[in-house]
Design an enzyme around this catalytic site. Structure first.
Site, PDB file in Angstrom:
ATOM      1  N   ASP A 147       0.829  -1.209   0.000  1.00  0.00           N
ATOM      2  CA  ASP A 147       0.000   0.000   0.000  1.00  0.00           C
ATOM      3  C   ASP A 147       0.860   1.254   0.000  1.00  0.00           C
ATOM      4  O   ASP A 147       0.524   2.254  -0.612  1.00  0.00           O
ATOM      5  CB  ASP A 147      -0.923   0.007   1.228  1.00  0.00           C
ATOM      6  CG  ASP A 147      -2.030  -1.029   1.075  1.00  0.00           C
ATOM      7  OD1 ASP A 147      -2.247  -1.482  -0.078  1.00  0.00           O
ATOM      8  OD2 ASP A 147      -2.643  -1.395   2.090  1.00  0.00           O
ATOM      9  N   CYS A 148       1.980   1.188   0.687  1.00  0.00           N
ATOM     10  CA  CYS A 148       2.842   2.374   0.734  1.00  0.00           C
ATOM     11  C   CYS A 148       3.837   2.429  -0.425  1.00  0.00           C
ATOM     12  O   CYS A 148       4.328   3.494  -0.782  1.00  0.00           O
ATOM     13  CB  CYS A 148       3.559   2.450   2.075  1.00  0.00           C
ATOM     14  SG  CYS A 148       4.183   0.874   2.648  1.00  0.00           S
TER      15      CYS A 148
END
Ligand code: SF4
Ligand code: SF4
Lengths: 502, 128
Positions: free
Chosen positions: A130-131
């Site tokens: 996600d990051c």
């Protein structure tokens, strides 16, 4: 006792009155003036070494891409760098071969190209989080494009190194270079009299944090290197430096034929002469530094040493091995070692290189133990087949043919009257002889240069013998040279395949 | 002129040189031969006018042939003066001169041993 302090030496470097000599000049000075006179006359001795230092590499930070990537796998000019550090931090090791050019181009060559200002193709694969959503990227980078390029070498600047020869009957290609058969040559490595640690063997100056010359730039000793073994005179250093400051003159990629890439590096360490003890130690000569000549013809960890020699013997170009004059040559460059000691001397004389107080001394006890191997390797004796049929060289072809047909192998070892292995014939040799019709005895067709395996050698070695000579079976001999079995490539591939699938 | 033959595994047991001599009716001088059970490397000296003929005859038999004309060349930009080549050369082509490695190219018989032995790829045999 004549003595001075490190800060006095640095004061003299700053005011330009420092007296510097190279480690090559020091022995004569001590001979002439004695240790006390040498302490008065000399402030700093410079050392230098330039040779293959496989255990080297660079931490590279590439900066973040957009979208960002957490790199799991990265390639610089198709050479893989280790990506398990952090999102865009990578470690490129000097000996890593490339995916497309193999050993001819490796991590060392990427480092050399970067230092030479060349642009490098970068390919990276990401984990996808996600990051860090990016999964793949390609770019071209020069050294200046990296945020940091920090050289960190786990084991450099060996105090001395075993010399190498090869008593086997084939040419070996090793990290000690090309070793000619039957002790055709001796290779050695190391600068001897100019070697940094040999001039300060008890680490009276060299320690954690010591400023050094590394690849043309300023570097630092991080601590003792891996396999550091001062008890036996094989100390090593772990060093670091900024790759961006380094010069192509002192970092040179190499490839050892059929072994792989390596990096030749220049390292120099200045040693202050603070007292008579240090003066005496820095007066070391080539003849005082001794190493064994070990036999790489024995492919085991504990290679036998044929004799001990000094760097003076090695540098003379010839050594005596069992009554034979054997030509020696080095793998490291004494020419460049001298230049490094000379350059360092100049830098100190012109005030641009100050000496340092170690944060902590290097350990006087190290460890270079053999590997603990928890999984047993079978020996040839465990795998071979014992029902081998042998013949004498005087027997007839027809006889040999019937034995090979009746036996289980395509090969018939030929033995002497004392039952020692002297040759081998294959079923192919025999059928050819039968077809020709005019050959009557085994001795006329047997191959006299026969390879064999020893009962007590690990199967991996027998596998390599089969592979190197493209043959399919080896007679197994005991210590007396008697044939007691046969090992075939089929036996081995079954065994190794079984093992590797677990 | 010198020809270097690389005999691949599989054909080493055939009487290659004899059959080429018979076919081409040419005298060949074997300068160097290293043949074992599986492969071989042979350097031949051949009269210049027969060179092509002999070369082609070997090539038809599956042998890799290289014409050796020029002695070894050292690229001084690549050479670090380590000396790895010094003890490998059978004829003493390289020697140290104040720790720089210098070449006496007149001694080179183009055996090729040093080319692979140089860690810095500074040595070349130019093949025509
Ligand atoms: S081996 Fe190569 S690099 Fe070393 S001295 Fe010879 S030519 Fe120079
Ligand atoms: S090619 Fe052979 S003879 Fe010529 S320099 Fe190299 S090793 Fe020596």
């Amino acid at each position: 006792m004549e003595a001075k302090s490190l800060s006095e030496v640095n004061e003299r470097i700053r005011d330009g009155s420092v007296r510097v000599v190279t480690a090559e000049e020091m022995p004569n000075i001590v001979d002439e003036l004695g240790p006390a006179g040498a302490v008065r006359e000399v402030d700093v001795v410079t050392t230098g070494t330039f040779g293959a230092m496989c255990s080297s590499g660079v931490f590279l930070n590439m900066g973040h891409s957009d979208p960002p990537i957490k790199i799991s796998k990265a390639f610089f000019n198709r050479v893989e760098a280790y990506g398990g550090v952090a999102a865009v931090d990578l470690f490129l090791g000097a000996t890593q071969p490339s995916e497309d050019q193999g050993m001819e181009y490796g991590g060392a060559h990427v480092i050399e190209d970067l230092v030479a200002g060349k642009s490098i193709d970068v390919e990276a694969e990401g984990v996808g989080t996600d990051c860090y959503p990016q999964l793949e990227l390609e770019t071209n980078l020069k050294l200046e494009d990296f945020n940091q390029a920090t050289m960190v070498n786990p084991r450099n600047a060996y105090q001395r190194y075993n010399a190498a020869t090869n008593t086997s009957d084939r040419t070996l290609h090793t990290y000690m270079g090309t070793l000619l058969p039957r002790s055709g040559n001796v290779h050695y490595s190391g600068a001897g009299v100019l070697n940094p640690i040999s001039n300060d063997p008890d680490f009276e100056y060299i320690g954690v944090g010591t400023r050094i010359f590394l690849g043309g730039a300023e570097g630092f000793v991080m601590g003792s290197g891996t396999q550091h073994n001062p008890q036996n005179g094989f100390s090593t250093l772990m060093v670091t430096g900024d790759l961006k400051e380094m010069s192509p003159q002192y970092l040179r990629a190499a490839t050892f034929h059929m072994y792989g890439p390596s990096l030749y590096e220049g390292i120099g360490i200045p040693i202050p002469i603070l007292n008579e003890r240090m003066a005496l130690k820095a007066a070391v000569r080539d003849r005082d530094i001794r190493v064994p000549i070990v036999d790489y013809g024995v492919p085991r960890r504990d290679r036998p040493a044929l004799r001990e020699v000094s760097y003076q013997d090695l540098k003379s170009g010839m050594v005596d091995l069992n009554g034979k004059e054997v030509s020696t040559s080095s793998l490291s460059s004494f020419y460049h070692a001298r230049q490094i000691a000379g350059t360092l001397k100049q830098r100190i004389e012109n005030g641009s290189f100050l000496l340092t107080q170690a944060v902590q001394p290097l350990s006087k006890v190290g460890s270079s133990r053999p590997m603990k191997q928890t999984k047993e390797f079978p020996n040839v004796g465990d795998v071979m087949s014992r029902d081998v049929v042998t013949v004498r060289e005087s027997i007839g072809i027809e006889d040999a043919a019937s034995r090979i047909v009746g036996g289980k192998f395509d090969h018939l070892p030929v033995v002497s009257d004392e039952d020692k292995l002297i040759g081998i014939v294959t079923s192919w040799d025999i059928s050819k002889a039968v077809a020709n019709g005019n050959i009557s005895k085994v001795s006329e067709i047997m191959t006299r240069r026969v390879y064999s395996a020893r009962l007590d050698e690990p199967v991996e070695l027998a596998a390599r013998t089969l592979d190197t000579h493209s043959i399919s079976a080896l007679p197994v001999i005991d210590r007396e040279g008697h044939v007691i079995g046969m090992i075939t490539s089929n036996d081995l591939s079954r065994l190794l395949a079984g093992r590797r699938s677990h | 002129m010198k020809l270097m033959l690389h005999v691949a595994p599989g054909i080493v047991r055939h009487p290659l040189i004899a059959s080429v001599i018979l076919e081409t009716q040419t005298l060949l001088n074997i300068e160097r031969a290293k043949v074992d059970a599986v492969s071989g490397e042979i350097v031949l000296d051949v009269a210049p006018d027969k060179c092509r003929l002999v070369k082609e005859a070997f090539e038809r038999r599956g042998v890799d042939v290289v014409l050796l004309e020029i002695p070894v060349i050292k690229d001084d930009d690549q050479c670090v003066h380590c000396g790895a080549c010094v003890s490998i050369c059978p004829t003493g082509t390289f020697k140290f001169d104040d720790w720089r490695v210098v070449v006496d190219s007149g001694k080179c018989i183009q055996c090729g041993a040093c080319v692979a032995g140089c860690p810095h790829r500074a040595l070349k045999l130019i093949l025509k």
